[in-house]
Design a protein around this motif. Structure first.
Motif, PDB file in Angstrom:
ATOM      1  N   GLY A  38      23.383 -21.346 -18.894  1.00 25.02           N
ATOM      2  CA  GLY A  38      24.128 -22.547 -19.272  1.00 25.02           C
ATOM      3  C   GLY A  38      23.860 -22.948 -20.712  1.00 25.02           C
ATOM      4  O   GLY A  38      24.780 -23.342 -21.443  1.00 25.02           O
ATOM      5  N   THR A  39      22.612 -22.846 -21.137  1.00 24.32           N
ATOM      6  CA  THR A  39      22.268 -23.170 -22.528  1.00 24.32           C
ATOM      7  C   THR A  39      22.970 -22.219 -23.480  1.00 24.32           C
ATOM      8  O   THR A  39      23.532 -22.644 -24.498  1.00 24.32           O
ATOM      9  CB  THR A  39      20.738 -23.111 -22.735  1.00 24.32           C
ATOM     10  N   TYR A  40      22.965 -20.934 -23.153  1.00 23.98           N
ATOM     11  CA  TYR A  40      23.661 -19.976 -24.024  1.00 23.98           C
ATOM     12  C   TYR A  40      25.156 -20.305 -24.095  1.00 23.98           C
ATOM     13  O   TYR A  40      25.740 -20.357 -25.180  1.00 23.98           O
ATOM     14  CB  TYR A  40      23.470 -18.526 -23.550  1.00 23.98           C
ATOM     15  N   LEU A  41      25.777 -20.540 -22.943  1.00 18.77           N
ATOM     16  CA  LEU A  41      27.211 -20.826 -22.942  1.00 18.77           C
ATOM     17  C   LEU A  41      27.521 -22.092 -23.736  1.00 18.77           C
ATOM     18  O   LEU A  41      28.546 -22.165 -24.419  1.00 18.77           O
ATOM     19  CB  LEU A  41      27.737 -20.948 -21.506  1.00 18.77           C
ATOM     20  N   GLY A  42      26.642 -23.076 -23.656  1.00 18.46           N
ATOM     21  CA  GLY A  42      26.855 -24.313 -24.403  1.00 18.46           C
ATOM     22  C   GLY A  42      26.634 -24.179 -25.899  1.00 18.46           C
ATOM     23  O   GLY A  42      27.095 -25.013 -26.674  1.00 18.46           O
ATOM     24  N   THR A  43      25.924 -23.144 -26.321  1.00 19.71           N
ATOM     25  CA  THR A  43      25.618 -22.961 -27.749  1.00 19.71           C
ATOM     26  C   THR A  43      26.184 -21.645 -28.296  1.00 19.71           C
ATOM     27  O   THR A  43      25.871 -21.282 -29.423  1.00 19.71           O
ATOM     28  CB  THR A  43      24.087 -22.972 -27.973  1.00 19.71           C
ATOM     29  N   GLY A  85      26.642 -15.811 -34.400  1.00 15.16           N
ATOM     30  CA  GLY A  85      27.666 -15.090 -35.142  1.00 15.16           C
ATOM     31  C   GLY A  85      28.529 -14.227 -34.228  1.00 15.16           C
ATOM     32  O   GLY A  85      28.213 -13.999 -33.053  1.00 15.16           O
ATOM     33  N   ASP A  86      29.613 -13.743 -34.772  1.00 17.98           N
ATOM     34  CA  ASP A  86      30.563 -12.926 -34.006  1.00 17.98           C
ATOM     35  C   ASP A  86      29.922 -11.686 -33.397  1.00 17.98           C
ATOM     36  O   ASP A  86      30.289 -11.277 -32.303  1.00 17.98           O
ATOM     37  CB  ASP A  86      31.735 -12.493 -34.897  1.00 17.98           C
ATOM     38  N   SER A  87      28.956 -11.088 -34.103  1.00 20.33           N
ATOM     39  CA  SER A  87      28.329  -9.875 -33.559  1.00 20.33           C
ATOM     40  C   SER A  87      27.610 -10.183 -32.251  1.00 20.33           C
ATOM     41  O   SER A  87      27.565  -9.343 -31.344  1.00 20.33           O
ATOM     42  CB  SER A  87      27.381  -9.258 -34.575  1.00 20.33           C
ATOM     43  N   TRP A  88      27.037 -11.392 -32.122  1.00 17.27           N
ATOM     44  CA  TRP A  88      26.339 -11.751 -30.889  1.00 17.27           C
ATOM     45  C   TRP A  88      27.330 -12.091 -29.782  1.00 17.27           C
ATOM     46  O   TRP A  88      27.082 -11.798 -28.609  1.00 17.27           O
ATOM     47  CB  TRP A  88      25.381 -12.918 -31.120  1.00 17.27           C
ATOM     48  N   LEU A  89      28.434 -12.701 -30.134  1.00 21.08           N
ATOM     49  CA  LEU A  89      29.423 -13.039 -29.102  1.00 21.08           C
ATOM     50  C   LEU A  89      29.963 -11.778 -28.447  1.00 21.08           C
ATOM     51  O   LEU A  89      30.166 -11.726 -27.246  1.00 21.08           O
ATOM     52  CB  LEU A  89      30.566 -13.852 -29.711  1.00 21.08           C
ATOM     53  N   GLY A  90      30.172 -10.749 -29.237  1.00 16.25           N
ATOM     54  CA  GLY A  90      30.664  -9.494 -28.696  1.00 16.25           C
ATOM     55  C   GLY A  90      29.603  -8.685 -27.975  1.00 16.25           C
ATOM     56  O   GLY A  90      29.907  -7.848 -27.127  1.00 16.25           O
ATOM     57  N   ALA A  91      28.339  -8.946 -28.292  1.00 17.99           N
ATOM     58  CA  ALA A  91      27.249  -8.174 -27.682  1.00 17.99           C
ATOM     59  C   ALA A  91      26.773  -8.778 -26.371  1.00 17.99           C
ATOM     60  O   ALA A  91      26.235  -8.077 -25.517  1.00 17.99           O
ATOM     61  CB  ALA A  91      26.078  -8.082 -28.654  1.00 17.99           C
ATOM     62  N   SER A  92      26.951 -10.072 -26.199  1.00 17.74           N
ATOM     63  CA  SER A  92      26.485 -10.701 -24.962  1.00 17.74           C
ATOM     64  C   SER A  92      27.376 -10.260 -23.801  1.00 17.74           C
ATOM     65  O   SER A  92      28.488  -9.797 -23.989  1.00 17.74           O
ATOM     66  CB  SER A  92      26.486 -12.221 -25.102  1.00 17.74           C
ATOM     67  N   ASP A  93      26.849 -10.421 -22.584  1.00 19.08           N
ATOM     68  CA  ASP A  93      27.572  -9.902 -21.423  1.00 19.08           C
ATOM     69  C   ASP A  93      27.351 -10.808 -20.225  1.00 19.08           C
ATOM     70  O   ASP A  93      26.255 -11.317 -20.002  1.00 19.08           O
ATOM     71  CB  ASP A  93      27.056  -8.490 -21.100  1.00 19.08           C
ATOM     72  N   MET A  94      28.401 -11.027 -19.480  1.00 18.80           N
ATOM     73  CA  MET A  94      28.328 -11.779 -18.231  1.00 18.80           C
ATOM     74  C   MET A  94      29.209 -11.055 -17.213  1.00 18.80           C
ATOM     75  O   MET A  94      30.202 -11.576 -16.749  1.00 18.80           O
ATOM     76  CB  MET A  94      28.822 -13.208 -18.458  1.00 18.80           C
ATOM     77  N   SER A  95      28.831  -9.851 -16.896  1.00 16.88           N
ATOM     78  CA  SER A  95      29.616  -9.019 -15.973  1.00 16.88           C
ATOM     79  C   SER A  95      29.108  -9.168 -14.555  1.00 16.88           C
ATOM     80  O   SER A  95      27.977  -9.587 -14.320  1.00 16.88           O
ATOM     81  CB  SER A  95      29.488  -7.541 -16.358  1.00 16.88           C
ATOM     82  N   ASP A  96      29.948  -8.811 -13.630  1.00 18.02           N
ATOM     83  CA  ASP A  96      29.482  -8.670 -12.256  1.00 18.02           C
ATOM     84  C   ASP A  96      30.164  -7.448 -11.651  1.00 18.02           C
ATOM     85  O   ASP A  96      31.248  -7.057 -12.069  1.00 18.02           O
ATOM     86  CB  ASP A  96      29.739  -9.938 -11.418  1.00 18.02           C
TER      87      ASP A  96
END
Length: 193
Positions: free
Chosen positions: A122-127, A132-143
């Motif tokens: 939740g903290t990550y999603l809120g912030t 930067g863009d490189s982190w947005l593309g690297a993070s993952d919330m798959s199932d």
């Protein structure tokens, strides 16, 4: 210098599980692992607790080997604590242990860890827009949903853990753009209904 192997992870047994299974103890250990050594007073302020409570629970954690004195810090009566290990693993035999105290401790521990994972996500999603863009593309919330017998799920867990561990000491960990990364792995059976 990398952490010695014995400082990376601690496998819980019935005694150590009962020693850890308290919400404040789990929070104290998490704070020491995340932010490094601290005093009971510093931890009390950080967690919104009394220093008497944090001091008591730190001594309980020390009695079970989760935290230890940090001899490189402090002077006089000032006592600094540090985490004894950087991770905790649940031994599979704990799930089958017939002792109601062990099962109660396992329930407390499991629910507290699930709550922490939810808060971190939740903290990550809120912030996330602060990264930067490189982190947005690297993070993952798959199932994923698979049909597996229990032994194949164990095999998958072991392979995923080994893969994650293979990234622990990479040379790029000291790169200027490297950040602390949390990986939550939840794998559990689910009924079709």
């Amino acid at each position: 210098m990398p952490e010695p192997e014995e400082n990376l992870s601690r496998q819980l047994d019935p005694r150590s599980l009962r020693g850890l299974a308290h919400p404040l103890r789990i929070q104290l250990l998490r704070a020491l692992r995340r932010h490094g050594p601290a005093t009971a007073s510093q931890l009390a302020e950080q967690l919104g607790e009394s220093s008497g409570a944090t001091s008591y629970h730190l001594r309980q954690l020390a009695a079970h080997g989760f935290v230890e004195d940090d001899p490189t810090r402090g002077k006089g009566r000032e006592r600094w604590w540090k985490a004894g290990q950087q991770g905790t693993r649940v031994d599979e035999s704990l799930y089958k242990n017939p002792d109601p105290e062990v099962q109660g401790a396992l329930d407390i521990y499991s629910h507290e860890i699930a709550t922490i994972h939810t808060q971190e996500l939740g903290t990550y999603l809120g912030t996330r827009h602060d990264w930067g863009d490189s982190w947005l593309g690297a993070s993952d919330m798959s199932d994923f949903t698979l049909r597996l017998p229990a032994d194949k799920l164990r095999e998958l867990d072991e392979k995923l853990h080994a893969l994650i561990e293979s990234y622990r000491d990479i040379a790029e960990a000291d790169a200027p753009d490297a950040e602390r990364v949390r990986i939550h792995l939840h794998a559990f059976p689910q009924r079709d209904n």
